[in-house]
Scaffold this active site. Sequence first.
Site, PDB file in Angstrom:
ATOM      1  N   SER A 222       0.822  -1.220   0.000  1.00  0.00           N
ATOM      2  CA  SER A 222       0.000   0.000   0.000  1.00  0.00           C
ATOM      3  C   SER A 222       0.854   1.269   0.000  1.00  0.00           C
ATOM      4  O   SER A 222       1.630   1.488  -0.920  1.00  0.00           O
ATOM      5  CB  SER A 222      -0.966  -0.053   1.185  1.00  0.00           C
TER       6      SER A 222
ATOM      7  N   ASP B 263      -2.476   6.749  -3.017  1.00  0.00           N
ATOM      8  CA  ASP B 263      -1.369   6.090  -2.321  1.00  0.00           C
ATOM      9  C   ASP B 263      -0.788   5.028  -3.275  1.00  0.00           C
ATOM     10  O   ASP B 263      -1.209   4.942  -4.434  1.00  0.00           O
ATOM     11  CB  ASP B 263      -1.839   5.494  -0.980  1.00  0.00           C
TER      12      ASP B 263
ATOM     13  N   ASP C 243      -0.907   1.763  -3.817  1.00  0.00           N
ATOM     14  CA  ASP C 243      -1.706   0.749  -4.501  1.00  0.00           C
ATOM     15  C   ASP C 243      -3.062   1.296  -4.936  1.00  0.00           C
ATOM     16  O   ASP C 243      -3.932   0.540  -5.382  1.00  0.00           O
ATOM     17  CB  ASP C 243      -1.860  -0.517  -3.645  1.00  0.00           C
TER      18      ASP C 243
ATOM     19  N   ASP D 156      -5.810   2.488  -3.609  1.00  0.00           N
ATOM     20  CA  ASP D 156      -7.148   2.276  -3.045  1.00  0.00           C
ATOM     21  C   ASP D 156      -7.642   3.544  -2.351  1.00  0.00           C
ATOM     22  O   ASP D 156      -8.774   3.596  -1.892  1.00  0.00           O
ATOM     23  CB  ASP D 156      -7.207   1.050  -2.118  1.00  0.00           C
TER      24      ASP D 156
HETATM   25 MG    MG Z   1      -3.518   1.534  -0.052  1.00  0.00          MG
END
Ligand code: MG
Length: 457
Positions: free
Chosen positions: A101, A244, A246, A248
Amino acid sequence: MKRPDERPPLFGTNGIRGEPNADLTPDFALQIGKSIGTYFKDGTIAMGRDTRDTGPMIFNAVSSGIMSAGKDILDLGILPTPAIQFYCKINRIPGVVITASHNPPRFNGIKCIAADGTELPRNQEEIIESIYYGRSFIQAAWNNCGRVRTITDAVERYIEGIMQQVNTEAIRTREFRVIFDAGNGAAYSSTPELLRRLGCSVVTLNANPDGKFTSRNSEPRPENLKDLINVVSGGKFDLGIAHDGDADRAVFIDSTGHFVDGDITLSLIVKSVIKPGDRVVTPISSSDALDEICAAGEAELIRTRVGAPLVSRTMIEKKAKIGGEENGGIIYGPHQYCRDGAMTAALVLNLMATRKAGLKELVSEIPEYHIHKLSTDRKVEWETIKRGILGYASGMKTDTSDGLKIFLKDGWVLVRPSGTEPIIRIYGESRNMARARDIAQEYQALIDGIQEGASAL
Ligand code: MG
């Protein structure tokens, strides 16, 4: 020395995280892959990863383990975590994401996705952990080992899915000028593609997939987005967007260069989508503005412990339309039950288009609340700290469902031990910015005092 019978949990609040070749070794990843392959009953498992340099090493180790248990792998490549989750959801197959992440580039992680596209619930992670510790792996015969197939259309399916949820014509008509900071992360090509299909003229920053995140820190906070904020401040853009690592989560910069807090984005989107009778889910750490907005919109607000997977699960159970956290992680039920940065960006553009208003103007309609976040090192047992705070705040209304939340006359404070680091997080909220900071600082000083007193004993 660790006793051999110690079986610490491997999965944290967002999967397994670690430093490759330190604690997250390929050998360990292989064993985890064998455990995952043994656990999932489905014959096929989708896998994808973010841009980290160690991604292929961990991906290959995990996928080897899964294939040795006789399961096939669909290799989706580099793509946002929510794109992998969407692929799992529409194809009804489980998945594994190799990502850490927003964590620094030296880390990586392994996250399991259920066949409905949500993060695997804790009780199922525990089964994977027991397979790991018991070494009770399925080992397929040579002619039943899994195979790998490369999938190239997962991003396309994801973009189409998002576009179905918004008024694409209304957005296209506005011809928004958007600048997107990918931070070298997983949405480096998917979010610009989505924005272009929504008729935006798109300028990108740091949209090269660089596994060392050389352009900026991957956490989308204002101090890490100085370049983006500077460019938007020049007045040539309607909106700045950043994710961020990744993707999400999404955060936004208004046309004057002002950073809009994730809490405010959540309030804005909740306000724009709820109808009377709808349900909204958010953790106890997000703003009281949501209580006001839901009351005004005749929607029911449900509070959970902190953690996005828990918000997702509660949304499914309660059939909630929307949910999310204060950090820019927004979950839009009609699309899928997980945090989704590109979906969030599309919802913000949809709101600006249908309301024919800029983000700054829309934000001014949200009740004003401020959350001030601090943290301090944890040096003594959490229970000791909690007892000390309860003594200090005796007589006040409290909520101990996750950490300790104390309701004050003019706001609240939430104090909770981090699940991933030896720190205590402190959130203070009030309608007044200075007061929110004072609340957080007061409890930070209190905790430090309690810890000094306890360690001096
Ligand atoms: Mg994330």
